[in-house]
Each structure stands twice: as structure tokens, then as C-alpha cells.
Design a protein around this motif. Sequence first.
Motif, PDB file in Angstrom:
ATOM      1  N   CYS A   1       0.847  -1.190   0.000  1.00 45.94           N
ATOM      2  CA  CYS A   1       0.000   0.000   0.000  1.00 45.94           C
ATOM      3  C   CYS A   1       0.883   1.241   0.000  1.00 45.94           C
ATOM      4  CB  CYS A   1      -0.900  -0.027   1.237  1.00 45.94           C
ATOM      5  SG  CYS A   1      -1.929   1.449   1.436  1.00 45.94           S
TER       6      CYS A   1
ATOM      7  N   HIS B   1       0.500   3.974   1.359  1.00 45.13           N
ATOM      8  CA  HIS B   1       0.422   4.735   2.604  1.00 45.13           C
ATOM      9  C   HIS B   1       1.624   4.430   3.497  1.00 45.13           C
ATOM     10  CE1 HIS B   1      -1.653   5.313   6.734  1.00 45.13           C
ATOM     11  NE2 HIS B   1      -1.048   6.441   6.368  1.00 45.13           N
TER      12      HIS B   1
ATOM     13  N   ARG C   1      -9.222  -3.995   0.614  1.00 41.43           N
ATOM     14  CA  ARG C   1      -9.003  -3.082   1.735  1.00 41.43           C
ATOM     15  C   ARG C   1      -7.677  -3.422   2.425  1.00 41.43           C
ATOM     16  NH1 ARG C   1     -14.128  -1.179   4.639  1.00 41.43           N
ATOM     17  NH2 ARG C   1     -13.994   0.085   2.733  1.00 41.43           N
ATOM     18  N   CYS C   2      -6.779  -2.435   2.508  1.00 34.93           N
ATOM     19  CA  CYS C   2      -5.487  -2.631   3.167  1.00 34.93           C
ATOM     20  C   CYS C   2      -5.713  -3.002   4.632  1.00 34.93           C
ATOM     21  CB  CYS C   2      -4.637  -1.368   3.061  1.00 34.93           C
ATOM     22  SG  CYS C   2      -3.054  -1.499   3.941  1.00 34.93           S
TER      23      CYS C   2
ATOM     24  N   TRP D   1      -7.012   1.650   3.453  1.00 35.80           N
ATOM     25  CA  TRP D   1      -7.024   2.223   2.111  1.00 35.80           C
ATOM     26  C   TRP D   1      -7.595   1.181   1.139  1.00 35.80           C
ATOM     27  CZ3 TRP D   1      -2.837   6.092   0.215  1.00 35.80           C
ATOM     28  CH2 TRP D   1      -2.703   7.122   1.156  1.00 35.80           C
ATOM     29  N   ASP D   2      -8.350   1.660   0.135  1.00 32.21           N
ATOM     30  CA  ASP D   2      -9.054   0.759  -0.779  1.00 32.21           C
ATOM     31  C   ASP D   2      -8.476   0.826  -2.192  1.00 32.21           C
ATOM     32  OD1 ASP D   2     -10.788  -0.042   1.204  1.00 32.21           O
ATOM     33  OD2 ASP D   2     -12.329   1.442   0.696  1.00 32.21           O
TER      34      ASP D   2
ATOM     35  N   PRO E   1      -7.483   3.369  -6.862  1.00 29.05           N
ATOM     36  CA  PRO E   1      -8.172   3.747  -5.627  1.00 29.05           C
ATOM     37  C   PRO E   1      -9.510   4.386  -5.948  1.00 29.05           C
ATOM     38  CG  PRO E   1      -6.531   5.385  -6.151  1.00 29.05           C
ATOM     39  CD  PRO E   1      -6.403   4.313  -7.203  1.00 29.05           C
TER      40      PRO E   1
ATOM     41  N   HIS F   1      -6.935   9.477  -2.707  1.00 29.65           N
ATOM     42  CA  HIS F   1      -5.628   9.039  -2.258  1.00 29.65           C
ATOM     43  C   HIS F   1      -4.534   9.789  -2.992  1.00 29.65           C
ATOM     44  CE1 HIS F   1      -7.223   4.859  -0.790  1.00 29.65           C
ATOM     45  NE2 HIS F   1      -7.766   5.878  -0.164  1.00 29.65           N
TER      46      HIS F   1
END
Length: 658
Positions: free
Chosen positions: A48, A50, A71-72, A77-78, A86, A90
Motif C-alpha cells: 500500500c 500509505h 481493503r489494506c 485504504w481501498d 483507488p 488518495h
Amino acid sequence: MDAQNLDWIKVGHVDDLPEGRVKTVTARTTSICLSHFDGQWAAMENHCPHQRGPLGEGSIEKGADGKCWIRCPWHGWDFDPLTGKPPGGHEDSGQELYPLKVESGEIFVGLDPEPEHERTVTDVMAETMVNWGVKRIFGMVGHSNLGLADAIRRQVNKGKLGYIGIRHEGAAAFAASAYGKLTGKPAACLTIAGPGATNLLTGLWDAKVDRAPVLALTGQVQTQVFGPGAFQDIDLKSAFESVSRFSQPVLSTSKHAELMSLALKTALVERDVANLIFPDDVQTLPSAKEAGHPQGRLSRIEVTPSSEDLEEALKLINGAKRPAIVLGYGAKDVRDKVIALAEKMDAPVLTTFKGKGLIPDTHPLSAGVLGRSGTPIASWFMNEADLIVSLGSSFSNHTGIAPYKPIIQVDFERMQLGKFHPVTLPVWGEIGTFCDAVLGQVKRPADAPDQKAEVAERWAIWREEKERRLSEERTGGIHSAAVFKALTELCPEDAIIPVDVGNNTYSFGRYFEPRGQRILMSGYLGSIGFSLPAALGAWCATQDFEEYRGRKVISISGDGGFGQYAMEFTTAVKYGMNITHILLNNSELGKISKEQRSGEWPVWETSLTNPSFAAFARLCGGHGHRVTEAGELHSAIAEAIAHDGPSLVEIVTDADLV
């Protein structure tokens, strides 16, 4: 991507992943999120954007908009399960997709041909370790040492390093310490930041106080998060400051080959601990620098005593009618020269506990161990001596060298001379050089007694006493004298014997009669749990050095000591180590119970609840045998020693029969 030029790598079978699920797969070293959704398959970048959470450990869930998303699992986060896009908002535009194909139910992912490896800072430093003669690393691979671990892996794959993955970092430090004590060469121990690094400290202190060279390689958090309190961020330089003679962080601006060279030179010359701290982001920085090497950086070690000291030493030696030699661990590399001098002087040789085995007890001048763990033979000759020649002994209170006797002390470290009290003649010099210098000029007084005959007489008295002790019977278990009588008879003469601490070790010092075996112990630190990890280190030395090739490793402990690092038995199994462990099980910390009684304290909290250690050894994949009768000792120990692989003999002993 041009599918014609891709490497197609199998990552699984269609039956491995049900509809509506994701999983992490690896193609070469690339981590991929494999998804199966709406009858289709996709392979995308697993991390991810992020905080690099693993999408393959997440799930496909329906969002509030009615659409399904990966979904992380870390922060939610998707991403679209087939496109990696995404839902919006994001910072990242989406996950990279990898080409995927399914053939005959097998799933393949296409990757560009693997680029040539770009040499890194840690490649330079691993090559420098090899050049300096490092042959073995004990450690645990983890998230903050992965770049360094990969550099080590490359050297292992080339056959230039050996690596042992341990179960606890403390065992890595003890194994490296024992390796250094046995060979005089540094092994390395590898850990992550934070708790992995701090777990090394006890074993490193063991190496430091017993003067064994060790190299500690510790991962660290990234340099940009030093200080504020990031996960596993501790001040490792301060943590290692007391235990290491050399401790430095490896920074992007460091002279990397020079840093490793200085660490290894310190470990070798000072016989001490050297520590290098590797921030995560520095480990993989590219480097075109040359590796370091030891040429021109190490001198010869002979230190010749002054002519005045040699002259005075000869005057004392030639004037003594009952000289005795105290042979310490510091003379381990020149024991043949010490024995030759003892034969010329007709001087009984008393060893320190750490020096046990440096002269075989079968030698006509061997008087056994002096001190608390010793024999009445050594004590008798200490009392009768009119001159003590101390070679490589530190004068610990455990040994009990009589300070009121005339003493010649020889050591190549000036601070060791007369360290605890004045001696008659402190001689600065290398012990072997001293022995060579005086040997040809030693002359025994004509009226000196025959001390060889006295040694034989004293051994006969002591062996009769040991036989009497064997007849002592109690219901608590086997007498330790019986254990070490059997081991004396069965242990190969060239075996390497790491011992632990406690009653088992006192009994070993008292009853086992070495015939050439090499003994390793946690001397000045006296750390419980030493023996099994030390056996790992000793076994590795038998693989790395021709002089130890084929020698059997037999470690000894009590149940308390074995329990400290019991899972390292699985390490021995994993690497097929030919180690026999002799475990004296009295279901308590017997030495502490004894100390409580002698100090008129009540015996408190020294009892232990144990499993069947023999069964544990078998469950781990090794050989295990439990002995409850003295008559079983010989066959059980012989079978374990003959076993080609890890073996354990659990012997139920009486805590009071030591």
C-alpha cells in the motif's frame, strides 16, 4: 511490457485462491497481491502506498458506494481488485499491475528480466568481513537488517561465509563468544534494532570479560526517524558503549570498508567486542568502493621479557625445591610449552577452572583444578609449594592462589601483573616466549623431592575418595560423581566440552578427568544458559577450521541452564549439528539452594517444574534418552555420543550429591 521478453514465474494454482479473496505471493523477490474477483485474476504491487501495508493480507469488501474493494489491513485504504485503482482522494494513482496468465490451472506472473545486482554499502562491508577472515555469523533476520542480511546471503551463496539462524539473539552472542574463545577468531552476530540488539548484551558481556573477539552487527531504524521515538528506536550506541571496545553507526558518509576493518581489528587485537549499527536506509545505498583487508594492519604478537626479569625468574626457579605452576586460560595457545617447562622443573601443574583440560589429568605432573571447583590434589600442592609460577592466570578469588607465597607472574598485558596484590616478580611478556627463554637454563636443586611421585600418590588418594562417594545412596537421584566417571571413560580425547554454571559445573570440575579435551565456559560472567548456545558455536568451529575438524562437541548443563535456551536444540537439529548434551536434572537451582543453606537462609523459590527433556529432544527431531539408574549411564552416554546429530542425555540426579 513486451510479453515476449518477460520472465514468466509461477506463483500458484487456481485452486489455491477462492473467488473473492486475495493473497500475497512472491515472484523472485517481488511481493505481489494476487486477487481473484468476478471470475478474473489480477496481480498488483503488494505494498500500500500509505505505509507499505501488505494488500495480500487484506480482504475484498463492499464499500458504502456498493462497489467491492481490496481493503489494506493496516489502515483501510481501498483499491479496485482488478485494476488496482483507488476510489479517489488518495495521494497515489493506483497500484502497478503485473502481466498475468493462466495455463493448465497454473498461475504465472510476468516480470522484466532481473537486472544485474547493484553493489551496496553492505556488500562492501560483507566482503571486508570475508577478507579479514570472518567465517561464521549467528543471527536472526528481521525487518531492520534486511539489506545487510541480503549482502551476507550473497557471501553465503558464494561459500565464503556460514550462517546459523538462531531462535533467540542471546544464543547468537553466546555462540559467537564460545567460537571466539575456542578459535581466537571473531564470529559475528546479526540482529534487528531495538529488542533484537539488546538481547545480545548478556552474551557480549560474556565475551568481553573472558576476552573473546566478537563482532556485533545490529540493524537500526532509518536515519530520518532517529530520536523522536519511532518503533524500536533506541540509542544503540549508548546501549553498547560499556560492552564494546568499538561501537559506531554506519552512515551514508562513512568510510564503509574502513569502518568494518577497524571493528575487526579491534575485536582481534583487543580480544573484545566490536559493534556496528546499520540504519535501515543506509544498508542498500549503492557503493563502488573496494572492500577492506588486513594486509599491513596486524603485527606479530610475541612480547619478549626483559633480560633482567628472565635472570631473576631463573634465580627464583632454580632455588625452589617445591615449585608449582598455575596454568591459566590465558596460556591456552602455548600449553605445550608450559608443560615442557613443568617437566624440566619437575613442577606439578595446577590449572585454574577456566584452564581445566589444558594439561591432561593423565600427565604425571597434572594436579587438577585449583579452587572452589577443584581437587584436593591441587590444594595440597598449593600449600606445599615454595614458589608459584603463574602463567596466564588472572588471580580470581575463585581460584585461590595463595598471595603469601613467592610468586612469578607472567602476562603479556601489563595491567594484569600484580592486579589484585603485589607479586614477587611480575614479568611482562608473552608466555610462550618466556617458557622458551628459561627452559634451557632450568636446573633442579639436588635435594629437591620427587614431585611426580607425590602427584601419583595424591591422585591415588583422591580416586579412592571418589569411589567411596559413588557408594553413597539416596532416593533423590544419581550421584554426579557417577555421571562424570562415565563421561571420563567415554568422552573422546579431542572433544570440545562447553559447560554451564551451577552444581553440575562444580561437579564437572571436581570429578571429570580430562585427557586432552578442550573445555569452554562462561568464566568471569558465570552466566547460566551458556553451554548449549556455546555448543552451537563450537560445532561451527569444527566446520570452519581444519584443526577442529571432526571433533565431537559435548555440552553439559543442569536443568536450570538448559531451560534458558532450550529451543536452540531445534537449531542444532535444523543444521544437523553433531552435538551431545549431557543434562543433569535435579528439578531445582541446586547451587542456589546450597548457598541459601550455607548462609542460613531458608531455601526459597529454587524448585523447578520440568518436562521430560529427553522427550523434548525427540520431539525436536533429535535423539533423547532419560537415565534414572546409575547402571544405565554408560550405555546411554555411549549411544548419544555415537549418534550422528543432536542428542541429549537427561540424567536424574540428586541435588545434594555433588
